[in-house]
Design a protein around this motif. Structure first.
Motif, short mmCIF file in Angstrom:
data_model
loop_
_atom_site.label_atom_id
_atom_site.label_comp_id
_atom_site.label_asym_id
_atom_site.label_seq_id
_atom_site.Cartn_x
_atom_site.Cartn_y
_atom_site.Cartn_z
N ASN A 139 -0.50 8.51 7.77
CA ASN A 139 0.27 7.60 8.62
C ASN A 139 0.10 6.19 8.08
OD1 ASN A 139 1.35 5.96 10.58
ND2 ASN A 139 0.36 6.99 12.30
N LYS A 141 1.26 3.49 8.96
CA LYS A 141 1.11 2.43 9.97
C LYS A 141 -0.35 2.27 10.39
CE LYS A 141 5.75 2.37 11.88
NZ LYS A 141 6.57 2.40 13.12
N THR A 304 4.13 9.11 9.13
CA THR A 304 4.38 7.79 9.71
C THR A 304 5.52 7.88 10.73
OG1 THR A 304 3.74 6.81 7.62
CG2 THR A 304 4.88 5.39 9.20
N PRO A 305 5.28 7.50 11.97
CA PRO A 305 6.35 7.57 12.96
C PRO A 305 7.42 6.52 12.68
CG PRO A 305 4.41 6.50 13.90
CD PRO A 305 4.00 7.01 12.54
N GLU A 306 8.65 6.86 12.99
CA GLU A 306 9.75 5.90 12.81
C GLU A 306 9.72 4.88 13.93
OE1 GLU A 306 13.38 8.02 12.57
OE2 GLU A 306 12.84 9.13 10.75
N ASP A 307 10.17 3.68 13.63
CA ASP A 307 10.25 2.62 14.66
C ASP A 307 11.33 2.95 15.68
OD1 ASP A 307 8.24 1.07 13.52
OD2 ASP A 307 9.67 0.17 12.11
#
Length: 307
Positions: A139, A141, A304-307
């Protein structure tokens, strides 16, 4: 014996097996075929203690390699899971347990250059465990410094409370391989659990080798590669605190129970200790190996989660 937790197909529940040549023999079905009863899970077998292992050995000897339909499957046709897919408690991690790793950590991670006078103990939660072939999550972020550490994992078989060092190895059920994944930029005021305990940060497997097959855990070669390039190679004889010392030390104040896992520390060669430093990225493949146990392979994937 090499014990595994496996699935014969996606639809099947996890089951306990023992590797025999190129086969995985189902422990519960093997026992049933001989009028015996054995558990379907690794923790269940550990809980049976020595009698359970003796029954299993007797069943294997009686079968003589001839197994009834449905009681054995080709190893190539099953999916191996973490030997204990969901430990009951946090894994006991050991930091700074090889002399050269102490030096490289002092140079790059602001830890003390002095050798520890007692084992450095941290923990990794059960949710960090993944099995062979499962993905290590990256991740971006959260971390830009994802690192690797190959380790000998020690699985406790009987309750150990305030045990003497000379008696410690008698409490071991078996040994496995663990890759202690670490987000180096997530150490918090010297506390390591978030850095080392995130989901997928404890690849574990491919099997547990029973302690009778490894009478001396301080003679084992171990190594790790990233994308086929060797990064770590050492031997467990170089541990600062040996396996029996770790068990004796932890048990002075924390009762070790059947199924507990100790990840016994890593040798030099981690990414943080290299010049320039190296980190894991999506697309990388990490392979860890301990002599006499086996090889653990895990890809790194983007989470990584999307915004």
């Amino acid at each position: 014996m090499k014990l595994v937790t496996y699935r014969a197909s996606v639809e099947c529940a996890a089951r306990l097996g023992v590797i025999e040549g190129d086969l995985v023999v189902d422990v519960e079905r093997l026992a049933e075929g001989q009028g015996e009863s054995l558990p379907v899970s690794m923790l269940g077998l550990i809980d049976t203690g020595r009698p359970g292992l003796e029954t299993l050995r007797a069943c294997l000897e009686a079968a003589g390699g001839h197994h009834k339909p449905g009681s054995a499957t080709a190893l190539a046709n099953v999916r191996l899971l973490a030997p204990i897919p969901r430990p009951r408690k946090n894994i006991f991690g050991i930091g700074l347990n090889y002399v050269e790793h102490v030096a490289e950590s002092a140079a790059s991670l602001d830890t003390s250059k002095d050798l520890p006078k007692q084992p450095v103990v941290f923990s990794k939660p059960p949710t960090s465990v993944i099995g062979p072939g499962d993905a290590i999550e990256h991740n971006a972020k959260i971390t830009k410094q994802l690192d690797w550490e190959v380790e000998l994992a020690v699985i406790i078989g009987t309750t150990a409370r305030r045990v003497a060092r000379k008696d410690a190895l008698a409490h071991v059920f078996g040994y496995s391989v663990m890759i202690d994944v670490s987000a180096r930029d997530n150490r918090r005021a010297g506390q390591w659990i978030f850095s080392k305990g995130m989901d997928s940060y404890a690849p574990f497997g491919p099997c547990i080798v029973t302690a009778d097959e490894i009478p001396d855990p301080q003679t084992l070669d171990l190594w790790l590669t990233v994308n086929g390039v060797e990064k770590q190679r050492s031997n467990t004889r170089h541990m600062l605190f040996k396996v029996d010392e770790l068990i004796a030390d932890i048990s002075t104040g924390i009762t070790l129970e059947p199924g507990d896992i100790i990840a016994s520390g890593t040798p030099e060669g981690v990414g943080a200790g290299r010049t320039p430093q190296e980190w894991l990225h999506p697309g990388d493949v990490v392979v860890g190996h301990v002599q006499g146990i086996g090889t653990l392979r895990n890809p790194v994937v983007n989470s990584t989660p999307e915004d």
